[in-house]
Design an enzyme around this catalytic site. Structure first.
Site, PDB file in Angstrom:
ATOM      1  N   HIS B  98     -12.530 -24.691  -7.807  1.00  0.00           N
ATOM      2  CA  HIS B  98     -11.205 -24.077  -7.953  1.00  0.00           C
ATOM      3  C   HIS B  98     -11.169 -23.239  -9.230  1.00  0.00           C
ATOM      4  CE1 HIS B  98      -9.564 -26.838 -11.084  1.00  0.00           C
ATOM      5  NE2 HIS B  98     -10.333 -27.738 -10.511  1.00  0.00           N
ATOM      6  N   ASP B 100      -8.195 -22.083 -10.599  1.00  0.00           N
ATOM      7  CA  ASP B 100      -6.958 -22.227 -11.363  1.00  0.00           C
ATOM      8  C   ASP B 100      -7.165 -23.317 -12.410  1.00  0.00           C
ATOM      9  OD1 ASP B 100      -7.098 -24.202  -9.301  1.00  0.00           O
ATOM     10  OD2 ASP B 100      -4.976 -24.671  -9.644  1.00  0.00           O
ATOM     11  N   ASP B 133     -13.243 -27.491 -16.243  1.00  0.00           N
ATOM     12  CA  ASP B 133     -12.396 -27.805 -15.081  1.00  0.00           C
ATOM     13  C   ASP B 133     -11.647 -26.570 -14.644  1.00  0.00           C
ATOM     14  OD1 ASP B 133     -10.814 -29.005 -13.157  1.00  0.00           O
ATOM     15  OD2 ASP B 133      -9.488 -29.980 -14.585  1.00  0.00           O
ATOM     16  N   GLU B 167      -5.584 -25.826  -6.999  1.00  0.00           N
ATOM     17  CA  GLU B 167      -6.008 -27.222  -7.070  1.00  0.00           C
ATOM     18  C   GLU B 167      -5.148 -28.026  -8.029  1.00  0.00           C
ATOM     19  OE1 GLU B 167      -8.302 -30.873  -8.045  1.00  0.00           O
ATOM     20  OE2 GLU B 167      -7.589 -29.344  -9.419  1.00  0.00           O
ATOM     21  N   GLU B 168      -4.785 -27.410  -9.166  1.00  0.00           N
ATOM     22  CA  GLU B 168      -4.002 -28.142 -10.160  1.00  0.00           C
ATOM     23  C   GLU B 168      -2.534 -28.274  -9.755  1.00  0.00           C
ATOM     24  OE1 GLU B 168      -5.663 -29.680 -12.148  1.00  0.00           O
ATOM     25  OE2 GLU B 168      -7.397 -28.553 -12.864  1.00  0.00           O
ATOM     26  N   ASP B 200     -16.548 -30.894  -9.626  1.00  0.00           N
ATOM     27  CA  ASP B 200     -15.218 -30.877 -10.232  1.00  0.00           C
ATOM     28  C   ASP B 200     -14.916 -32.228 -10.867  1.00  0.00           C
ATOM     29  OD1 ASP B 200     -12.698 -29.976 -10.953  1.00  0.00           O
ATOM     30  OD2 ASP B 200     -11.798 -30.355  -9.004  1.00  0.00           O
ATOM     31  N   HIS B 447      -7.864 -31.218 -18.510  1.00  0.00           N
ATOM     32  CA  HIS B 447      -6.393 -31.387 -18.481  1.00  0.00           C
ATOM     33  C   HIS B 447      -5.813 -31.595 -19.870  1.00  0.00           C
ATOM     34  CE1 HIS B 447      -5.752 -32.477 -13.975  1.00  0.00           C
ATOM     35  NE2 HIS B 447      -6.807 -31.691 -14.129  1.00  0.00           N
TER      36      HIS B 447
END
Lengths: 477, 477
Positions: B98, B100, B133, B167-168, B200, B447
């Site tokens: 991903h 994003d 990520d 994805e997030e 991921d 994150h």
């Protein structure tokens, strides 16, 4: 001595002009708690000062030094000292008010722009930040001065003014100013003051004026729980580490019960129970459960019993949980460091000095029970002690008569839940009687969104302030 | 089949160029959870698409329709489907990633600008939002493609790509895309896929590569307690009304114990206890309490027992309290409406469908016990089911051999605490084996603030991805 009829007539005739003055004042976003608005607080001080001067008041802008806010050193906004009248045969009354306001953003939920006074055409509500707290009441005094100047009337008493711009942020620098002036005795601005009048609270409801003879004190806490060095992915670390938010919420959940009982050992217990005679006082007040529910906009009264609700506000301490900061927002992380904020409103014989150590001890003991490896930091900002005045003093007698004359009603005599720390400073340093003479209603929403002052409260309130001066002048001291 | 030596040499020689490519990608703040950054997610899709095309991949940008975020209707960013190689004699591997990222602001506590890749000169850390990520791993695949194109080498397998930009934010639209393609059978982009590889997630520590064969699921809750129509002055209304923050904190305090045990009836109980044999699996992993404490930057492990901590992450559900929104900030008010946010990570046999009703029932029962007059609203956003794969499949065998070849180490075989819902969609709809082949380390801070990918993980990780393709091609299916 009754107030001259033409005073009241002047106030009615000039109502729109007075409302425009309030609009001008509301338009200055004098938020003392936000460094970005500090210049606006200063601007508000200068605006008010020039108004006072134009109305014949001798003033002095007093520098209160510097302080630190959000890590920035800032100059405090100046306080305004004022005097008009020096007749030794007249009584001298000190008026206090504040020209700073609470923060407000339309996005908080305001229906209108908070710093643009909106006059609601149907209800007559004057909506805007500071309308009732405390720009409306301050401007009420300016209205009284303008009426007397325009009509060529002498004021019935000598007036002294003390207006500050930091009330919503702990009145920093004000105590030093007041105590300094008192120390100067004859040379000080407050020499010869016979009593104090403060208009910075509200009626109990929306129909009966009141005088307030007691206030709760306040003490404020920030408790921080810190664990990891940074926010953590909750998938990777959930159930692997102690989570600060879990600990903080557990701790904050042990402070107050949903029914308002304070769970911190020794706090509620410090206050003697009310006897039947005291309870009768609350029974007699013009107040109902419907009033509180109207004022708050929800059927959420803590009890169906009026006396319990009134005592909860007036003669019991209360603990409110205000916020938790440092959270994750929409992110699914474990926040590294979170801070909880709460305050306790105090009643006699409680003081921050007596209460704060009990809170710290309890927090530490409860945190220890969690067996967490996070760390707890407790910060305490003592606010003010509670205060109660003698309601048999001529200051109260004058206010009762003025209320009867203007509103044709007997005022409720109340104690109030809020805190105005300067009240206590004046009481202790001047040793004179202090009257709280509110202008606004119980549903005004001070500190909240859509703060308002009813047009009738602004206009009749202006008459009340003027009439109170005449009644005070008439009663033998 | 061993990867050609010149492949690894090319990767080493071109390391700085690859890092610049990562810097270019990090510079696009493709935050899918913030409407203000939606155009950046689209920009990132186009950037990635043009890179793929230039490396010989046939692509299609797929419109995923619209959705509502923060009250706004927004177009979803396009997903990218890609294919290179159609040799029926070769295996076909589907790569997912991903492009994003999570939100990031320097003011969250970053030491550097989050959207400017900072190469730490001493540690070699590549610091920036999305570095690990999941932009680093996606670009790892681009590096592999570039090496083969530049060296004139054929890829040992056919590749299919599925890269998404949501994805997030719940992978909105992706399930429909995948299921639609699968339904097209021979005409679909995923026809003939033999296995899936997803990069991921992260190593368990910072020294031993791992392959991951299990993931926790997730379900997310927002609970709102509402009382008065607006925020109330805590002096005027404290101990007069039910306070939403008091009720919400009481309720959130009943969800999880400080030691991680979930207090919601029936949630922990749904998971069978580990027997001694299973516990041995965790004992053998290269992991210590010091590892978790290093990774999180604090001595806050939930237990001194390694197996308890590992099981807490890999085979037990976890509940994290994320935030309370709607609080008063620095104001001493009673907030009118407050929203608590928490999520639960799920393990087999838990599913959102089984867990959510238990959570709702428990919340409602505990709220009723508070006897509050405030109202509770519960919103639930089911995330994904948990997932576990067969580690005896050739897909895992290939990854184990590739790890041995590149890192000269035996990889840990782990289950992971996080959730990648698409894993489950691929597992169910394609019916093939799925491998999670992480590029980054356990302390990367996905994150979180100061997210990083170590230079060596990016470069050796690129070699690992390429080598895995050769090993997969070599093993008889």
């Amino acid at each position: 001595m009754l107030a001259p009829v033409k005073f009241a007539e002047f106030v009615d005739t000039n109502a729109d002009k007075f409302i425009q003055r309030l609009a001008d004042a509301v338009a200055i976003p004098s938020v003392s708690g936000d460094p970005a608005h500090r210049e606006d607080v200063v601007k508000m001080a200068h605006y008010l000062n020039s108004q006072l001067i134009s109305l014949g008041v001798t003033t002095e802008l007093r520098d209160l030094g510097k302080h630190v806010m959000d890590g920035q050193e800032l100059s405090l906004p100046p306080a305004i000292l004022g005097r008009i009248g020096d007749d030794p045969k007249k009584k001298t009354i000190l008026i206090y008010g504040h020209f700073d306001v609470q923060p407000a953003n339309k996005s908080d939920g305001w229906d209108t722009e908070p710093f643009k006074l909106t006059v609601h055409s149907k209800t007559g509500r004057l909506i805007g930040r500071g309308s009732t707290d405390d720009k409306g009441p301050i401007l009420g005094w300016l209205n009284v001065l303008e009426a007397h100047k325009s009509l060529g009337l002498d004021l019935p008493v000598n007036l002294r003014f003390c207006f500050e711009g930091m009330e919503e942020s702990g009145s920093e620098g004000l105590d030093e100013l007041i105590l300094g002036e008192v120390k100067k005795e004859k040379e000080g601005w407050f020499y010869g003051v016979d009593c104090v009048c403060i208009s910075d609270n509200y009626w109990l409801n929306d129909r009966t004026p009141c005088l307030t003879y007691g206030l709760r004190g306040i003490t404020y806490f920030q408790i921080t729980v810190q664990g990891p060095a940074r926010d953590l992915h909750s998938g990777m670390f959930g159930r692997t580490v102690h989570e600060p938010m879990t600990d903080l919420i557990a701790l904050m959940g042990k402070l107050v019960a949903p029914d308002g009982k304070i769970l911190i050992t020794g706090i509620d217990e410090m206050v003697p129970a009310a006897d039947e005679e005291e309870k009768t006082l609350y029974t007699s007040l013009d107040y109902s459960i419907a009033d509180v529910e109207d004022a708050v906009g929800g059927q959420i009264a803590i009890s169906a019993d009026k006396v319990t609700v009134l005592m909860g506000r007036m003669r019991m301490p209360s603990l409110s949980l205000h916020d938790i900061e440092g959270g994750a927002g929409a992110r699914t992380v474990i926040p590294a460091k979170v801070t909880g904020k709460f305050s306790i409103r105090l009643v006699p014989p409680q003081t921050p000095e007596k209460v704060d150590p009990l809170v710290v001890k309890y927090l530490e003991a409860e945190f220890a029970k969690l067996n967490s490896k996070s760390t707890l930091t407790i910060e305490c900002s003592p606010g003010g002690k509670p205060w109660v005045a003698d309601i048999k003093h001529w200051n109260y007698e004058a206010a009762i008569k003025a209320t009867q004359a203007v509103y044709k009603q007997q005022p409720d005599l109340t104690r109030e839940g809020g805190s105005i720390p300067v009240t206590l400073t004046f009481a202790k340093s001047l040793g004179v009687n202090i009257l709280l003479l509110p202008m606004g209603r119980g549903d005004d929403g001070a500190h909240s969104t859509n703060e308002k002052l009813d047009r009738s409260n602004f206009i009749e309130g202006t008459k009340l302030l003027g009439t109170y001066l005449y009644e005070a002048a008439a009663i033998p001291a």
